[in-house]
Scaffold this motif. Structure first.
Motif, PDB file in Angstrom:
ATOM      1  N   ILE A  16       0.854  -1.181   0.000  1.00  0.00           N
ATOM      2  CA  ILE A  16       0.000   0.000   0.000  1.00  0.00           C
ATOM      3  C   ILE A  16       0.897   1.240   0.000  1.00  0.00           C
ATOM      4  CG2 ILE A  16      -1.804   1.258   1.229  1.00  0.00           C
ATOM      5  CD1 ILE A  16      -2.706  -1.425   0.151  1.00  0.00           C
ATOM      6  N   THR A  17       0.633   2.190  -0.886  1.00  0.00           N
ATOM      7  CA  THR A  17       1.486   3.371  -0.999  1.00  0.00           C
ATOM      8  C   THR A  17       0.880   4.632  -0.386  1.00  0.00           C
ATOM      9  OG1 THR A  17       0.580   3.863  -3.188  1.00  0.00           O
ATOM     10  CG2 THR A  17       2.569   2.492  -3.081  1.00  0.00           C
ATOM     11  N   GLU A  18      -0.412   4.592  -0.092  1.00  0.00           N
ATOM     12  CA  GLU A  18      -1.035   5.786   0.485  1.00  0.00           C
ATOM     13  C   GLU A  18      -2.268   5.396   1.293  1.00  0.00           C
ATOM     14  OE1 GLU A  18      -1.361   9.639  -1.773  1.00  0.00           O
ATOM     15  OE2 GLU A  18      -3.526   9.241  -1.524  1.00  0.00           O
ATOM     16  N   LEU A  19      -2.418   6.017   2.452  1.00  0.00           N
ATOM     17  CA  LEU A  19      -3.599   5.839   3.290  1.00  0.00           C
ATOM     18  C   LEU A  19      -4.092   7.217   3.721  1.00  0.00           C
ATOM     19  CD1 LEU A  19      -2.522   2.955   5.715  1.00  0.00           C
ATOM     20  CD2 LEU A  19      -4.278   2.805   3.942  1.00  0.00           C
ATOM     21  N   SER A  20      -5.379   7.332   3.926  1.00  0.00           N
ATOM     22  CA  SER A  20      -5.926   8.582   4.442  1.00  0.00           C
ATOM     23  C   SER A  20      -7.162   8.286   5.268  1.00  0.00           C
ATOM     24  CB  SER A  20      -6.268   9.547   3.301  1.00  0.00           C
ATOM     25  OG  SER A  20      -7.312   9.024   2.507  1.00  0.00           O
ATOM     26  N   TYR A  21      -7.497   9.230   6.114  1.00  0.00           N
ATOM     27  CA  TYR A  21      -8.725   9.112   6.894  1.00  0.00           C
ATOM     28  C   TYR A  21      -9.234  10.497   7.259  1.00  0.00           C
ATOM     29  CZ  TYR A  21      -6.014  10.113  11.145  1.00  0.00           C
ATOM     30  OH  TYR A  21      -5.220  10.712  12.099  1.00  0.00           O
ATOM     31  N   GLN A  22     -10.522  10.568   7.510  1.00  0.00           N
ATOM     32  CA  GLN A  22     -11.154  11.790   7.996  1.00  0.00           C
ATOM     33  C   GLN A  22     -11.888  11.499   9.291  1.00  0.00           C
ATOM     34  OE1 GLN A  22     -13.268  13.253   4.278  1.00  0.00           O
ATOM     35  NE2 GLN A  22     -12.847  15.222   5.287  1.00  0.00           N
ATOM     36  N   ILE A  23     -11.942  12.502  10.148  1.00  0.00           N
ATOM     37  CA  ILE A  23     -12.718  12.406  11.377  1.00  0.00           C
ATOM     38  C   ILE A  23     -14.034  13.128  11.149  1.00  0.00           C
ATOM     39  CG2 ILE A  23     -12.812  12.975  13.830  1.00  0.00           C
ATOM     40  CD1 ILE A  23      -9.732  13.004  13.777  1.00  0.00           C
ATOM     41  N   ALA A  24     -15.125  12.402  11.336  1.00  0.00           N
ATOM     42  CA  ALA A  24     -16.465  12.995  11.249  1.00  0.00           C
ATOM     43  C   ALA A  24     -16.986  13.145  12.667  1.00  0.00           C
ATOM     44  CB  ALA A  24     -17.384  12.117  10.416  1.00  0.00           C
ATOM     45  N   ALA A  25     -17.119  14.382  13.122  1.00  0.00           N
ATOM     46  CA  ALA A  25     -17.618  14.657  14.469  1.00  0.00           C
ATOM     47  C   ALA A  25     -19.117  14.909  14.397  1.00  0.00           C
ATOM     48  CB  ALA A  25     -16.910  15.856  15.069  1.00  0.00           C
ATOM     49  N   THR A  26     -19.888  14.076  15.080  1.00  0.00           N
ATOM     50  CA  THR A  26     -21.320  14.321  15.204  1.00  0.00           C
ATOM     51  C   THR A  26     -21.524  15.139  16.467  1.00  0.00           C
ATOM     52  OG1 THR A  26     -21.864  12.246  14.096  1.00  0.00           O
ATOM     53  CG2 THR A  26     -23.604  13.270  15.406  1.00  0.00           C
TER      54      THR A  26
ATOM     55  N   ARG B 135     -19.452  12.975  19.202  1.00  0.00           N
ATOM     56  CA  ARG B 135     -18.996  11.608  18.960  1.00  0.00           C
ATOM     57  C   ARG B 135     -18.169  11.637  17.683  1.00  0.00           C
ATOM     58  NH1 ARG B 135     -22.439   8.587  17.132  1.00  0.00           N
ATOM     59  NH2 ARG B 135     -24.206  10.005  16.815  1.00  0.00           N
ATOM     60  N   TYR B 136     -17.150  10.751  17.625  1.00  0.00           N
ATOM     61  CA  TYR B 136     -16.220  10.769  16.510  1.00  0.00           C
ATOM     62  C   TYR B 136     -16.269   9.457  15.739  1.00  0.00           C
ATOM     63  CZ  TYR B 136     -14.601  14.729  19.227  1.00  0.00           C
ATOM     64  OH  TYR B 136     -14.553  15.898  19.931  1.00  0.00           O
ATOM     65  N   ARG B 137     -16.350   9.579  14.432  1.00  0.00           N
ATOM     66  CA  ARG B 137     -16.380   8.417  13.544  1.00  0.00           C
ATOM     67  C   ARG B 137     -15.270   8.578  12.522  1.00  0.00           C
ATOM     68  NH1 ARG B 137     -19.133   7.538   8.677  1.00  0.00           N
ATOM     69  NH2 ARG B 137     -20.152   9.569   8.923  1.00  0.00           N
ATOM     70  N   ILE B 138     -14.677   7.465  12.116  1.00  0.00           N
ATOM     71  CA  ILE B 138     -13.567   7.487  11.165  1.00  0.00           C
ATOM     72  C   ILE B 138     -14.053   7.098   9.777  1.00  0.00           C
ATOM     73  CG2 ILE B 138     -11.331   6.484  10.575  1.00  0.00           C
ATOM     74  CD1 ILE B 138     -11.347   8.342  13.043  1.00  0.00           C
ATOM     75  N   ILE B 139     -13.715   7.907   8.796  1.00  0.00           N
ATOM     76  CA  ILE B 139     -13.944   7.585   7.384  1.00  0.00           C
ATOM     77  C   ILE B 139     -12.575   7.282   6.796  1.00  0.00           C
ATOM     78  CG2 ILE B 139     -14.835   8.411   5.179  1.00  0.00           C
ATOM     79  CD1 ILE B 139     -16.584  10.374   6.758  1.00  0.00           C
TER      80      ILE B 139
ATOM     81  N   ILE C 211     -23.126  17.056  11.569  1.00  0.00           N
ATOM     82  CA  ILE C 211     -21.855  16.375  11.316  1.00  0.00           C
ATOM     83  C   ILE C 211     -20.837  17.393  10.824  1.00  0.00           C
ATOM     84  CG2 ILE C 211     -20.670  14.617   9.953  1.00  0.00           C
ATOM     85  CD1 ILE C 211     -23.319  13.103   9.820  1.00  0.00           C
ATOM     86  N   TYR C 212     -19.678  17.404  11.478  1.00  0.00           N
ATOM     87  CA  TYR C 212     -18.576  18.294  11.115  1.00  0.00           C
ATOM     88  C   TYR C 212     -17.425  17.430  10.634  1.00  0.00           C
ATOM     89  CZ  TYR C 212     -15.147  22.105  11.638  1.00  0.00           C
ATOM     90  OH  TYR C 212     -14.182  23.052  11.426  1.00  0.00           O
ATOM     91  N   LEU C 213     -17.028  17.619   9.374  1.00  0.00           N
ATOM     92  CA  LEU C 213     -15.934  16.840   8.789  1.00  0.00           C
ATOM     93  C   LEU C 213     -14.631  17.613   8.897  1.00  0.00           C
ATOM     94  CD1 LEU C 213     -17.314  15.243   5.500  1.00  0.00           C
ATOM     95  CD2 LEU C 213     -16.379  14.041   7.466  1.00  0.00           C
ATOM     96  N   LEU C 214     -13.634  16.994   9.511  1.00  0.00           N
ATOM     97  CA  LEU C 214     -12.315  17.614   9.583  1.00  0.00           C
ATOM     98  C   LEU C 214     -11.519  17.288   8.332  1.00  0.00           C
ATOM     99  CD1 LEU C 214     -13.136  17.134  12.797  1.00  0.00           C
ATOM    100  CD2 LEU C 214     -10.835  18.050  13.048  1.00  0.00           C
ATOM    101  N   PRO C 215     -10.493  18.103   8.026  1.00  0.00           N
ATOM    102  CA  PRO C 215      -9.674  17.827   6.831  1.00  0.00           C
ATOM    103  C   PRO C 215      -9.038  16.443   6.903  1.00  0.00           C
ATOM    104  CG  PRO C 215      -9.237  20.021   7.672  1.00  0.00           C
ATOM    105  CD  PRO C 215     -10.088  19.351   8.693  1.00  0.00           C
ATOM    106  N   ALA C 216      -8.873  15.829   5.751  1.00  0.00           N
ATOM    107  CA  ALA C 216      -8.310  14.481   5.682  1.00  0.00           C
ATOM    108  C   ALA C 216      -6.836  14.481   6.083  1.00  0.00           C
ATOM    109  CB  ALA C 216      -8.461  13.921   4.273  1.00  0.00           C
ATOM    110  N   ILE C 217      -6.429  13.412   6.756  1.00  0.00           N
ATOM    111  CA  ILE C 217      -5.029  13.159   7.078  1.00  0.00           C
ATOM    112  C   ILE C 217      -4.520  12.111   6.089  1.00  0.00           C
ATOM    113  CG2 ILE C 217      -3.402  12.329   8.812  1.00  0.00           C
ATOM    114  CD1 ILE C 217      -4.694  14.895   9.647  1.00  0.00           C
ATOM    115  N   THR C 218      -3.460  12.435   5.346  1.00  0.00           N
ATOM    116  CA  THR C 218      -2.927  11.523   4.337  1.00  0.00           C
ATOM    117  C   THR C 218      -1.524  11.085   4.725  1.00  0.00           C
ATOM    118  OG1 THR C 218      -4.218  12.583   2.585  1.00  0.00           O
ATOM    119  CG2 THR C 218      -2.341  11.248   1.903  1.00  0.00           C
ATOM    120  N   MET C 219      -1.284   9.771   4.608  1.00  0.00           N
ATOM    121  CA  MET C 219       0.024   9.200   4.910  1.00  0.00           C
ATOM    122  C   MET C 219       0.542   8.497   3.663  1.00  0.00           C
ATOM    123  SD  MET C 219      -0.999   7.526   8.571  1.00  0.00           S
ATOM    124  CE  MET C 219      -2.606   7.094   7.907  1.00  0.00           C
TER     125      MET C 219
END
Length: 227
Positions: free
Chosen positions: A153-163, A170-174, A212-220
């Motif tokens: 895998i060469t790239e991973l990312s996730y976003q935090i969705a705060a309800t 509450r926090y959910r991971i996308i 729902i508040y979406l935070l900017p994506a974190i990319t690795m």
């Protein structure tokens, strides 16, 4: 994830409201808090407060306490040291919010007639913390599982969705990858970054709503492991 807390009492006494105060410093993995407590009862915060990012002693927020309650105007700073959010805890009013834009930050997903609907919130949900604090902790904690390295895998990312509701968040991971370990780790990173962070709920047509508040994506970016 356990944080090692170090409490350092500094012999610096002042007088406020007739009370003798002393300054305390509390260190955690990434943060340094400096505040005043009563000399005769060090469980009561009563006086000035500042929070720093330990890496570089970057000021993140400052304000005042009275009887362990936040009072008056608090200022939260961005990565360049400029005020990004000013909030008055005594009047429960946002004085300045430099995070808000006219586009994505003011939109939220709420439940209308039993389904999720995107609407413009005035104001949107607001977290009472420095964005630099949140992003710095997330960037330092975010580490991809080693087995995904080995899978190429060469790239991973996730976003935090705060309800965010009037009673909390509450926090959910996308996540960009369904790997269970990756998602669980990201949930722990979010919990650490938002530990003790208070939210103000968004408002729609003058009423507080759950949104729902979406935070900017974190990319690795990962380097593939050659086998």
């Amino acid at each position: 994830m356990k944080l090692l807390l170090t409490i350092i009492a500094v012999c610096c006494f002042t007088f406020a409201h007739g009370q003798s105060l002393k300054t305390v410093k509390v260190k955690s993995k990434y943060l340094l808090e400096q505040y005043e407590v009563r000399a005769d009862n060090d469980t009561l915060r009563d006086g000035t407060y500042r929070k720093y990012l330990r890496d570089g002693d970057v000021l993140l927020e400052e304000g005042s306490y009275a009887n362990s309650r936040r009072i008056g105007t608090w200022t939260f700073y961005n990565r360049t040291g400029q005020p990004e959010l000013i909030y008055n805890y005594s009047t429960a009013q946002v004085i300045t919010n430099n995070r808000t834009t006219a586009t994505a930050d003011t939109m939220g997903i709420i439940q209308l007639e039993g389904k999720g609907t995107t609407v413009r919130l005035t104001p949107p949900p607001i977290y009472l913390a420095s964005t630099h604090q949140i992003s710095a902790i997330l960037s330092r904690e975010s580490r991809p599982p080693m087995h995904l390295h080995r899978e190429g895998i060469t790239e991973l990312s996730y976003q935090i969705a705060a309800t965010v509701s009037p009673v909390g968040a509450r926090y959910r991971i996308i996540a960009s990858h369904p790997d269970r370990e990756f998602r669980q780790n990201a949930q722990q990173w979010a919990a650490l970054a938002f530990k003790d962070v208070q939210w103000l709920p968004g408002s729609y047509e003058g009423q507080p709503v759950t949104a729902i508040y979406l935070l900017p994506a974190i990319t690795m970016h990962l380097w593939a492991v050659v086998r």
